[in-house]
Scaffold this motif. Structure first.
Motif, PDB file in Angstrom:
ATOM      1  N   PRO A 149      35.918  66.305  74.129  1.00 32.06           N
ATOM      2  CA  PRO A 149      36.994  66.246  73.143  1.00 32.06           C
ATOM      3  C   PRO A 149      37.600  64.863  72.989  1.00 32.06           C
ATOM      4  N   ILE A 201      35.500  73.003  71.799  1.00 34.39           N
ATOM      5  CA  ILE A 201      34.497  71.946  71.878  1.00 34.39           C
ATOM      6  C   ILE A 201      33.085  72.482  71.731  1.00 34.39           C
ATOM      7  N   THR A 230      39.415  69.363  69.148  1.00 32.51           N
ATOM      8  CA  THR A 230      39.773  68.445  70.231  1.00 32.51           C
ATOM      9  C   THR A 230      40.981  68.983  70.992  1.00 32.51           C
ATOM     10  N   LYS A 269      37.933  62.765  69.498  1.00 33.36           N
ATOM     11  CA  LYS A 269      39.172  62.142  69.018  1.00 33.36           C
ATOM     12  C   LYS A 269      38.938  60.678  68.659  1.00 33.36           C
TER      13      LYS A 269
END
Length: 476
Positions: free
Chosen positions: A160, A92, A87, A164
Motif C-alpha cells: 500500500p 491491497i 491503500t 500511495k
C-alpha cells in the motif's frame, strides 16, 4: 461463489450481523434541538477547470486523466495520501483485471500504475499464466487470491505504501494540484448545476470553483447534497453491504499457513469453528505482497450505514477489538502465526456500499449478455465465466438531472447486483479515468458533461491506453 434469492446474491461469504450497542442515552439531545447558524461569506480558495473531490482509486485516476488532457485540475482529499481503500483501506488485493480468457481488459491508468510499482511491491501470477485453467496452477493461485472458478486471473496484491507513492508521483507528473487534509462538505450550486465545492480544513470553510466537478467520494456525498436522485438498496445478507476496518499482522509465515490449510482441511475447519466460538466474529487470513505479512479483510459487519457517524464509530470499535482478539487466537492455534504481531490497522474504514447515483444509463443485470454500449468508456470482467464481459457506459457516470457533475467510482449508476463487481478497485480506476477525460473535454468546450461527444471521448480514452470495443467495432 453461488447464487441465492433468485440470482441477486452471487457471493456466499460469511457476514456477521450487527450487535448494536448504541451510544449512552445521556448524550441524546432534546427532541428537535437545533443550533442556528449565521449567514456567512466564504472565501474562494481556488478556481480551476476540473475539481476532483476524493483521492481514492477513481479520484486519482480522474485527476491524472484530466490533467493529462491539459485541464487545470485540483484534487481535494481528506486524508494525507492517495489511493483510498486500495491503500488507506488496505484493500491491497486488487481484484480481477483480466477476463475469463486471460485478456487484460482493464487497462489505461490501472495498467500504468501497477506497471510502475517496483519489484517486490506487487505479487501475483505472471502474465503467461493469466487465463490458465491448469488445475494445479489454478489451485496454487486460488490460495493466493488470484484464481477463481479454476481460472488464473490478473489479481495482484500490492504494497500500500508504494501504491500511495506511485499514485502521488503520477498525479504530480500530470500537473494536477493535490490539496490534502480537506473535506469536501457541500456543493456550490447554480440552479441545478454544480459549480464547485465548499470544503472544511484547518483554514476553516473555503470554496473551490470549477467548470466541472467530479464526485469521487465513494459514498456520493456531493451528488446527494446536490439533490441528485440515488439508490441505497443493498441486501444485508450480501457482503457488498457489509463494513469493517481491515488490518495486517507482521511476523507471519504465510507459506506455512497456506500449506496447513491445503494439507489439513479438517484441522483448518476445526480451527475456524473454535475461533468463532472464542472470538465471535472470526475470519481467515489472506496473503499480502510479502510472505511475512498476513492480511485480514474482515470480519464483515452487516446492519450498519456508511453515512451514519455513530454506525461508522461502532464498526471501528468492533473491528479494532476483533484485531487484538484475532492476534491472540492465531498466535496460539494457527501454524505460521506463533511470532505474529500487530502491524497496522487500516487508516480508512472499509465501506463497500452507501449510495448509487441515478444515472442516464445505469449498468443492469440484463446487460451481462455481451452487449456493447454505444457510449462505452470501459470494459469490466464479469463475475463468472458463464457471463460475458460487461460494457460500462458513459451514462453511468452522468446524473439524470444535475449538471456540472460526474460520478465515477463505487457510487456509479447500476443495480445492486452489478454493483458487486463495479465497486472494485480496477473498475474505480476505469470509471475514474473516463470521468477525468470527459470533465476535461467538457471544461475545454464550455459544455455540460452530458453534452460531451461520445466519439471524441472514446478517441481520447484510447489515446490514454483504455481498452474499448465500441471504438474498434466502429473501425477506429
Amino acid at each position: 461463489m453461488g447464487t441465492q434469492d433468485g440470482g441477486r446474491l452471487f457471493f456466499q461469504s460469511e457476514v456477521f450481523g450487527a450487535r448494536r450497542q448504541r451510544r449512552p442515552q445521556r448524550f441524546a439531545p432534546p427532541e428537535g434541538a437545533m443550533v442556528e447558524e449565521a449567514a456567512r461569506r466564504t472565501p474562494v480558495h481556488a478556481v480551476c477547470d476540473v475539481l476532483v473531490v476524493g483521492g481514492g482509486p477513481a479520484g486519482t485516476a480522474a485527476a491524472v486523466a484530466a490533467a493529462r488532457m491539459g485541464a487545470r485540475t485540483i484534487l481535494l482529499e481528506r486524508h494525507n495520501h492517495l489511493g483510498g481503500l486500495s491503500t488507506g483501506g488496505l484493500v491491497i488485493w486488487i481484484d480481477r483485471m483480466t477476463d475469463w480468457s486471460g485478456e487484460l481488459v482493464i487497462r489505461g491508468f490501472a495498467e500504468e500504475l501497477l506497471a510502475r510499482l517496483p519489484p517486490g511491491a506487487v505479487a501475483g501470477p505472471p502474465r503467461e499464466s493469466w487465463g490458465s485453467r491448469d488445475s494445479a496452477t489454478a489451485a496454487w493461485w486460488q490460495a493466493r487470491t488470484a484464481a477463481f472458478h479454476g481460472v488464473v486471473t490478473h489479481s495482484p496484491t500490492c504494497d500500500p505504501e508504494w501504491l500511495k507513492a506511485t499514485s502521488l508521483e503520477m498525479l504530480l507528473e500530470a500537473g494536477a494540484h493535490p490539496i490534502f487534509h480537506a473535506w469536501g462538505a457541500e456543493p456550490v450550486m447554480e440552479g441545478q448545476a454544480v459549480r464547485g465545492v465548499l470544503f472544511e480544513s484547518k483554514q476553516g470553510r473555503r470554496a473551490i470553483l470549477a467548470n466541472v466537478t467530479i464526485d469521487a467520494t465513494g459514498d456520493g456525498d456531493l451528488f446527494a447534497r446536490a439533490g441528485a436522485a440515488f439508490d441505497s438498496d443493498a441486501d444485508e445478507r450480501d457482503i457488498h453491504h457489509a463494513m469493517n476496518t481491515s488490518w495486517m499482522f507482521g511476523g507471519a509465515d504465510m507459506p506455512a499457513y497456506l500449506r496447513w490449510r491445503a494439507e489439513q482441511p479438517a484441522e483448518f475447519a476445526d480451527f475456524m469453528s473454535r475461533g468463532k466460538a472464542a472470538v465471535g466474529f472470526f475470519d481467515k487470513a489472506f496473503v499480502s505482497w510479502r510472505d511475512d505479512v498476513a492480511l485480514f479483510m474482515g470480519p464483515r459487519l452487516a446492519g450498519y450505514s456508511a453515512v451514519n457517524v455513530e454506525d461508522l464509530s461502532e464498526v471501528e470499535i468492533t473491528s479494532h477489538r476483533l484485531m487484538t482478539r484475532h492476534l491472540e487466537f492465531y498466535r496460539a492455534h494457527a501454524p505460521g502465526f506463533a511470532n505474529a504481531y500487530l502491524m497496522l490497522s487500516a487508516p480508512q474504514i472499509g465501506v463497500r456500499h452507501a449510495r448509487r447515483v441515478a444515472g442516464v444509463s445505469p449498468v443492469l443485470r440484463e446487460h451481462w449478455d455481451g452487449r456493447v454500449a454505444p457510449d462505452e468508456i470501459g470494459v469490466s470482467p464479469s463475475l463468472a465465466p458463464k457471463f460475458a464481459n460487461v460494457s460500462v457506459p458513459y451514462g453511468a457516470l452522468v446524473p439524470v438531472a444535475v449538471d456540472g457533475l460526474l460520478t465515477p467510482g463505487r457510487h456509479l449508476a447500476c443495480d445492486a447486483t452489478s454493483h458487486s463487481f463495479l465497486r472494485e478497485i480496477p473498475q474505480c480506476w476505469l470509471t475514474g479515468q473516463a470521468a477525468g477525460v470527459a470533465a476535461a473535454l467538457a471544461a475545454t468546450a464550455g459544455v455540460a458533461p452530458r453534452a460531451v461527444p461520445v466519439p471524441e471521448l472514446q478517441a481520447a480514452l484510447r489515446g490514454q491506453g483504455v481498452f474499448l470495443r465500441s471504438a474498434a467495432m466502429a473501425g477506429a
